[in-house]
Structure formats: structure tokens, C-alpha cells
Design an enzyme around this catalytic site. Structure first.
Site, mmCIF file in Angstrom:
data_model
loop_
_atom_site.group_PDB
_atom_site.id
_atom_site.type_symbol
_atom_site.label_atom_id
_atom_site.label_comp_id
_atom_site.label_asym_id
_atom_site.label_seq_id
_atom_site.Cartn_x
_atom_site.Cartn_y
_atom_site.Cartn_z
ATOM 1 N N CYS A 1 -4.275 9.156 5.839
ATOM 2 C CA CYS A 1 -4.618 8.944 7.256
ATOM 3 C C CYS A 1 -6.084 9.267 7.512
ATOM 4 O O CYS A 1 -6.744 8.598 8.313
ATOM 5 C CB CYS A 1 -3.771 9.841 8.154
ATOM 6 S SG CYS A 1 -2.021 9.529 8.019
HETATM 7 C C1 BEZ Z 1 -1.146 10.723 3.976
HETATM 8 O O1 BEZ Z 1 -1.545 10.304 5.050
HETATM 9 O O2 BEZ Z 1 -1.913 11.015 3.088
HETATM 10 C C2 BEZ Z 1 0.326 10.893 3.719
HETATM 11 C C3 BEZ Z 1 1.175 11.230 4.752
HETATM 12 C C4 BEZ Z 1 2.516 11.384 4.492
HETATM 13 C C5 BEZ Z 1 3.005 11.207 3.210
HETATM 14 C C6 BEZ Z 1 2.143 10.823 2.188
HETATM 15 C C7 BEZ Z 1 0.784 10.682 2.450
#
Ligand code: BEZ
Length: 212
Positions: free
Chosen positions: A46
Site C-alpha cells: 500500500c
Molecule cells: C501490503 O499492503 O503490503 C499488504 C497488506 C496486507 C497483506 C499483504 C500485504
């Protein structure tokens, strides 16, 4: 919440964001909109997505499109996370992020898929037209960061096909040839598409992009 389908009016909401209280429909005004969810704050994928979205601001603005992110964490958390995004992605977050701690928007837009995760949202994307209707939905898993050039490409296609009787073929990019929709009769093509066309099959008629 029922599934949101293409052509539905995008559900409206009023929420707190990192740029103040926003009423979604009012905030969109006559713009196109991209509403996209993030599993949680301080997550690596994100962080890269929001940094890239900030860097693409001019591309969205060129397309009269506003972007609005959702994450199911409180405002105080978003504000701390933005500092990290700015630092690590070498940018300045320049669009609002909804504080959706009560999961109001996540629920309204069916962004939590319990068989995937009970708490995290999936990576939903909704493109909304100036008529407030949903024009595209895509759902990615939390583990896969989105391709934002694809989102821009779809906006180009949606804006073109809203104004001309054409559709865009596989892997089309702005500036390339398009197909004439089957509803247009051969005899009407010269007037509608003065740049000419190729008739490969009765249903497969190709023409230069009409607005270029
Ligand atoms: C991420 O945004 O890196 C992420 C969020 C939830 C699970 C896996 C990755």
C-alpha cells in the site's frame, strides 16, 4: 450490501479524510473518480501504491479525475503513515485518504471479503463517471499491488467510448486504432469516421482513434 455492478449509482457517503470531511458525490462534482481500498496502514505494498498515485496526480488531473483512497484505520494513523509514504516514496501525498475505522465505506462497497481476510480489505478499484455511475470494478488480492497505468488506460478508454461509437481492442493504448461498434451500419461509417476504416470482417471494423 448488495454487489455493486457496472451502471449502478456509486453509493454516496460522508466521511472524515486526511483532507477534511468529504461528501463523496459533492466532492466528485463533474469529475471522474477513482475510489480504491488499502488493506491497512503501514503495509508495504500500500505504501508503494499511494506513493505512485501521488506521483501520477498530473495524469489523473489531465483526465479530469479525482482519486480517493480508503483504509480502515483512524485518521491519526493515516497522518503518521503519510509521513512514511512521503519519505520512502520520495513524494507528497496529494489526495485524500478516508479514515474508515468503522468500516462504513468498506462495508458499503463490499471491500472486505471474509473468506480472504476478516479484517483487511481487498484491493478494490471503482471508477466512477461524472454521472456518478460505476464504470469499472476490479478486485486484486492484498498481496498484489495494482497497475496504475492500467487504471489510467481504462479511464482513457471510458472517456473515448463515452463520446464516440467505438470500443477499444485488447491492450489498446491512447492513440492507437479502435474498433467501430457493431450498432453502426457500414453506410453510416464515412460520415461518422471521416479518417477512414478497414473492414476486416462485417463485425470487425477498425478506424484511427477519432479524437486524435
Ligand atoms: C501490503 O499492503 O503490503 C499488504 C497488506 C496486507 C497483506 C499483504 C500485504
Amino acid at each position: 450490501m448488495a454487489t455493486i455492478r457496472l451502471g449502478d449509482i456509486a453509493p454516496d457517503f460522508t466521511v472524515e479524510t486526511t483532507e477534511g470531511i468529504i461528501n463523496f458525490h459533492e466532492w466528485l462534482g463533474n469529475s471522474w473518480g477513482v475510489l480504491f481500498s488499502h488493506p491497512a496502514d503501514f503495509t508495504p505494498v500500500c505504501t508503494t501504491e499511494l506513493g505512485l498515485t501521488a506521483k501520477l496526480k498530473d495524469e489523473f488531473t489531465k483526465r479530469n479525475t479525482k482519486v480517493l483512497a480508503v483504509s480502515v484505520d483512524p485518521l491519526s494513523s493515516h497522518k503518521e503513515w503519510i509521513k512514511d509514504i512521503n519519505e520512502t516514496q520520495n513524494t507528497v501525498v496529494n489526495f485524500p485518504i478516508i479514515s474508515d475505522a468503522d468500516k462504513k465505506v468498506a462495508t458499503l462497497y463490499d471491500m472486505i471479503h471474509p473468506n480472504s481476510s476478516e479484517t483487511f480489505t481487498v484491493r478494490s478499484v471503482f471508477i466512477i463517471g461524472p454521472d456518478k455511475k460505476v464504470k469499472l470494478t476490479i478486485t486484486y488480492p492484498a498481496s498484489t499491488g495494482r497497475n496504475f497505468l492500467e487504471i489510467l488506460r481504462v479511464i482513457d478508454s471510458l472517456q473515448l467510448t463515452a463520446n464516440y461509437s467505438v470500443a477499444t481492442p485488447a491492450n489498446w493504448k491512447d492513440g492507437e486504432e479502435v474498433v467501430i461498434v457493431p450498432a453502426v451500419k457500414d453506410e453510416d461509417i464515412p460520415a461518422k469516421f471521416p479518417k477512414g476504416y478497414k473492414r476486416i470482417k462485417p463485425y470487425l471494423r477498425i478506424t484511427p482513434q477519432p479524437n486524435k
